[in-house]
Design a protein around this motif. Structure first.
Motif, mmCIF file in Angstrom:
data_model
loop_
_atom_site.group_PDB
_atom_site.id
_atom_site.type_symbol
_atom_site.label_atom_id
_atom_site.label_comp_id
_atom_site.label_asym_id
_atom_site.label_seq_id
_atom_site.Cartn_x
_atom_site.Cartn_y
_atom_site.Cartn_z
ATOM 1 N N ASN A 55 0.984 -1.116 0.113
ATOM 2 C CA ASN A 55 0.435 -0.317 0.181
ATOM 3 C C ASN A 55 0.825 1.168 -0.193
ATOM 4 O OD1 ASN A 55 -3.150 -0.753 0.062
ATOM 5 N ND2 ASN A 55 -2.557 -2.132 2.003
ATOM 6 N N GLN A 56 2.080 1.323 0.564
ATOM 7 C CA GLN A 56 2.852 2.175 1.120
ATOM 8 C C GLN A 56 3.306 2.610 -0.513
ATOM 9 O OE1 GLN A 56 5.356 2.291 4.691
ATOM 10 N NE2 GLN A 56 6.683 4.308 3.289
ATOM 11 N N ARG A 57 4.034 1.952 -1.305
ATOM 12 C CA ARG A 57 4.487 1.336 -2.483
ATOM 13 C C ARG A 57 3.184 1.893 -3.829
ATOM 14 N NH1 ARG A 57 9.392 -3.303 -2.747
ATOM 15 N NH2 ARG A 57 10.478 -1.830 -1.074
ATOM 16 N N VAL A 70 -2.622 1.905 -9.884
ATOM 17 C CA VAL A 70 -2.672 0.046 -9.212
ATOM 18 C C VAL A 70 -3.626 0.237 -8.224
ATOM 19 C CG1 VAL A 70 -1.526 -2.172 -9.399
ATOM 20 C CG2 VAL A 70 -0.405 0.223 -10.927
ATOM 21 N N ALA A 71 -4.758 -1.673 -8.149
ATOM 22 C CA ALA A 71 -4.874 -2.844 -7.083
ATOM 23 C C ALA A 71 -4.362 -3.655 -7.247
ATOM 24 C CB ALA A 71 -6.743 -1.912 -7.364
ATOM 25 N N THR A 301 3.841 7.560 5.061
ATOM 26 C CA THR A 301 3.504 8.002 3.730
ATOM 27 C C THR A 301 2.093 8.525 4.453
ATOM 28 O OG1 THR A 301 3.160 5.978 3.940
ATOM 29 C CG2 THR A 301 1.185 6.572 3.381
ATOM 30 N N HIS A 302 2.039 9.857 3.600
ATOM 31 C CA HIS A 302 0.943 10.705 3.610
ATOM 32 C C HIS A 302 0.014 10.789 2.959
ATOM 33 C CE1 HIS A 302 4.244 12.507 6.246
ATOM 34 N NE2 HIS A 302 5.314 12.115 5.678
ATOM 35 N N PRO A 303 -1.246 11.677 3.757
ATOM 36 C CA PRO A 303 -2.121 11.734 2.373
ATOM 37 C C PRO A 303 -2.137 12.638 1.327
ATOM 38 C CG PRO A 303 -2.630 12.030 4.358
ATOM 39 C CD PRO A 303 -1.339 11.963 4.439
ATOM 40 N N GLY A 311 -3.663 9.881 -3.201
ATOM 41 C CA GLY A 311 -3.035 8.574 -2.445
ATOM 42 C C GLY A 311 -3.650 6.944 -2.628
ATOM 43 N N THR A 312 -5.623 7.074 -3.241
ATOM 44 C CA THR A 312 -5.657 5.818 -3.288
ATOM 45 C C THR A 312 -5.462 5.671 -4.583
ATOM 46 O OG1 THR A 312 -7.598 4.550 -3.206
ATOM 47 C CG2 THR A 312 -8.258 7.000 -3.058
ATOM 48 N N SER A 313 -6.151 4.263 -5.287
ATOM 49 C CA SER A 313 -6.030 3.800 -6.396
ATOM 50 C C SER A 313 -7.858 3.554 -6.674
ATOM 51 C CB SER A 313 -5.151 2.081 -7.310
ATOM 52 O OG SER A 313 -4.074 2.923 -6.387
ATOM 53 N N PHE A 314 -8.566 3.790 -6.206
ATOM 54 C CA PHE A 314 -10.178 4.108 -6.329
ATOM 55 C C PHE A 314 -10.501 4.760 -6.666
ATOM 56 C CE2 PHE A 314 -8.775 0.167 -3.674
ATOM 57 C CZ PHE A 314 -9.084 -0.651 -4.550
ATOM 58 N N GLY A 315 -10.678 6.062 -7.961
ATOM 59 C CA GLY A 315 -11.095 7.228 -8.026
ATOM 60 C C GLY A 315 -12.397 7.230 -9.030
#
Length: 329
Positions: A55-57, A70-71, A301-303, A311-315
């Motif tokens: 998740n961090q990478r 990527v998810a 890890t930062h927002p 940050g997330t891959s779900f948009g």
């Protein structure tokens, strides 16, 4: 009589259809996307630390490119067509940024030992089906053959982002002046790199001295306390990467306090166990470091605060029309 036979036949056909559906003609339901992060390990082949690193990478790479989001999904068996299922999963999850169709799903079925890299149409502009095949065959499958799931998924994720960010076209034959111009450009770049390195070293020494002063102040206020060399170095690195109080710290603390008061779950970007939070002193940093050494001994890890990534891959991404590659291991 003929009409009766036809009616009886239709009834038997209906019953047979229902029976076959009940006996396995169904399709594995698509799971909900992960509540936090970009990895859903339903097959339970990753440790908590493996998931945290992945998740961090992904978050770090998302912060530097919008070419891909990527998810990762692992599952222990799927009923139905594997490629149709992974494509529907990617669409259902909304992988990628809305309107950019830049999502990529790495899916692994540990029961059937098959893989799929599902690539949305927008991402295929820089990460082609041939690229997906190469990552599947040369990176993902060799590791998975030995059940090294964390290594395979980590290396495949890195390879995907590298491909997205490192596309280059072959150069043409250069003449004498073009070669000299190239050397001049390289010399300029090397000089600028030297300046950057010197500035980096200067800033590093300055922030390390600041960290040492904070530790000394803590020791004065806490007679008898000791600080191990490893802890000192971890705080130096943390302070180098977090030198000053972020501008939204007051608002973030207000949200944390409100969540505690109402007994609600913290927003991931406010949770010190998910994202690195700012610590104003060495004393405030110590309990955070004790709870999450990885998050509080480096850049963490930062927002994301920039426009490149959420940050997330779900948009809310879409556009999965069949691009990608399937493999087995």
């Amino acid at each position: 009589m003929t009409r009766s036979r036809a009616l009886i036949g239709a009834v038997f056909l209906l019953l047979a259809t229902v029976f076959l559906s009940a006996c396995g003609g169904g399709r594995t339901a698509i799971p909900e996307p992960p509540a936090h992060g970009n990895v859903l390990d339903q097959a339970d082949v990753l440790s908590d630390d493996d998931e945290r690193v992945l998740n961090q990478r992904i978050d770090e790479r998302n912060a530097h490119t919008d070419g891909a989001r990527v998810a990762i999904l692992t599952i222990d068996g799927v009923d139905g067509d594997w490629e149709d299922w992974t494509r529907d999963a990617a669409e259902s999850w909304g992988i990628g940024d809305k309107g950019k169709d830049n999502g990529i799903l790495i899916a692994v079925d540990t029961d059937e030992r098959v893989t799929r890299i599902e690539v949305a149409d927008g991402a295929r502009e820089t990460f082609t089906d041939d690229d997906a095949s190469a990552v599947t065959e040369n990176v993902l499958e060799p590791a998975l053959e030995d059940d090294h799931y964390a290594q395979g998924l980590t290396d495949a994720t890195r390879a995907i982002y590298d491909d997205v960010q490192g596309i280059s076209s072959p150069g043409k034959e250069q003449g004498f002046w073009e070669k000299n111009a190239l050397y001049l450009a390289l010399g300029t770049i090397l000089f600028l790199l030297l300046v950057v390195v010197l500035l980096y070293q200067y800033r590093k020494r300055r922030m390390y001295r600041k960290a040492d002063r904070e530790i000394s102040e803590y020791l004065r206020e806490n007679p008898g306390a000791e600080v191990e060399p490893e802890t000192r170095q971890a705080f130096r690195t943390y302070r180098f990467n977090h030198p000053r109080r972020p501008g939204d710290e007051d608002e973030r603390e207000r949200r944390r306090e409100e969540a505690r008061r109402n007994g609600e779950e913290l927003d991931p970007k406010d949770d010190p166990q998910v994202f690195t939070q700012y610590a104003p002193t060495f004393g405030a940093w110590l309990p955070l470091y004790a709870a999450s050494p990885t998050l509080y001994s480096g850049s963490g890890t930062h927002p994301s605060s920039g426009s490149a990534s959420s940050g997330t891959s779900f948009g809310g991404g879409a556009g999965f029309s069949g691009g990608g590659a399937t493999g087995s291991f």
